[in-house]
Write a protein that holds these residues in place. Structure first.
Motif, PDB file in Angstrom:
ATOM      1  N   ASN A 159      -2.798  -5.370 -11.454  1.00  0.00           N
ATOM      2  CA  ASN A 159      -3.256  -5.961 -10.182  1.00  0.00           C
ATOM      3  C   ASN A 159      -3.223  -4.912  -9.062  1.00  0.00           C
ATOM      4  O   ASN A 159      -2.726  -5.175  -7.949  1.00  0.00           O
ATOM      5  N   THR A 160      -3.730  -3.751  -9.374  1.00  0.00           N
ATOM      6  CA  THR A 160      -3.667  -2.627  -8.445  1.00  0.00           C
ATOM      7  C   THR A 160      -5.059  -2.050  -8.215  1.00  0.00           C
ATOM      8  O   THR A 160      -5.852  -1.939  -9.149  1.00  0.00           O
ATOM      9  N   VAL A 161      -5.323  -1.705  -6.967  1.00  0.00           N
ATOM     10  CA  VAL A 161      -6.583  -1.055  -6.613  1.00  0.00           C
ATOM     11  C   VAL A 161      -6.271   0.313  -6.028  1.00  0.00           C
ATOM     12  O   VAL A 161      -5.240   0.498  -5.368  1.00  0.00           O
ATOM     13  N   TYR A 162      -7.167   1.252  -6.290  1.00  0.00           N
ATOM     14  CA  TYR A 162      -6.992   2.628  -5.825  1.00  0.00           C
ATOM     15  C   TYR A 162      -8.203   3.049  -5.002  1.00  0.00           C
ATOM     16  O   TYR A 162      -9.311   2.556  -5.216  1.00  0.00           O
ATOM     17  N   ALA A 222      -0.852  -2.454  -4.618  1.00  0.00           N
ATOM     18  CA  ALA A 222      -0.432  -3.346  -5.686  1.00  0.00           C
ATOM     19  C   ALA A 222      -0.280  -4.758  -5.135  1.00  0.00           C
ATOM     20  O   ALA A 222       0.373  -4.965  -4.106  1.00  0.00           O
ATOM     21  N   ALA A 223      -0.875  -5.718  -5.833  1.00  0.00           N
ATOM     22  CA  ALA A 223      -0.786  -7.125  -5.451  1.00  0.00           C
ATOM     23  C   ALA A 223       0.268  -7.818  -6.299  1.00  0.00           C
ATOM     24  O   ALA A 223       0.267  -7.691  -7.523  1.00  0.00           O
ATOM     25  N   GLU A 238       0.832  -1.203   0.000  1.00  0.00           N
ATOM     26  CA  GLU A 238       0.000   0.000   0.000  1.00  0.00           C
ATOM     27  C   GLU A 238       0.865   1.251   0.000  1.00  0.00           C
ATOM     28  O   GLU A 238       1.995   1.247   0.493  1.00  0.00           O
ATOM     29  N   SER A 239       0.289   2.326  -0.498  1.00  0.00           N
ATOM     30  CA  SER A 239       0.952   3.624  -0.446  1.00  0.00           C
ATOM     31  C   SER A 239      -0.099   4.725  -0.535  1.00  0.00           C
ATOM     32  O   SER A 239      -1.240   4.469  -0.922  1.00  0.00           O
TER      33      SER A 239
END
Length: 115
Positions: free
Chosen positions: A76-79, A23-24, A6-7
């Motif tokens: 593979n990223t969620v925001y 990001a996974a 996470e960031s």
């Protein structure tokens, strides 16, 4: 081994905005749901929002109209775009990945809303 990184957390004034990213990495099948939870001091961890691979999303009532969840399947990223932040949004935010019966968590990122 699935890992979530996470960031984007930080300190912001009331009414401000922040964008969290998660990001996974690792090997996992494509059909999965990603989401965000949060936990304030002394409280349980609660769902903020989730989004399926096809883009179906759901939000906690407390953030509807202010937060927007999105994902990039290729990365593979969620925001989580958080607008109109309030002091009660202060919490540690955790990224979550759900694959069938398996659940994975990020390490958490602190979001603080204060003047």
């Amino acid at each position: 081994q699935v890992q979530l990184v996470e960031s984007g957390g930080g300190l912001v004034q009331p009414g401000g905005s922040l964008r969290l990213s998660c990001a996974a990495t690792g090997s996992f099948p494509g059909r999965y749901t990603m989401g965000w939870y949060r936990q304030a001091p002394g409280k349980q961890r609660d769902l903020v929002a989730f989004i399926t691979r096809t883009g179906t999303s759901n939000y906690a009532d407390s953030v509807k109209g202010r937060f927007t969840i999105s994902r990039d399947n290729a990365k593979n990223t969620v925001y989580l775009q958080m607008n109109s932040l309030k002091p009660e949004d202060t919490a540690v935010y955790y990224c979550n990945l759900q694959i069938a019966a398996m659940t994975y968590w990020g390490q958490g990122t602190q979001v603080s809303v204060s003047s």
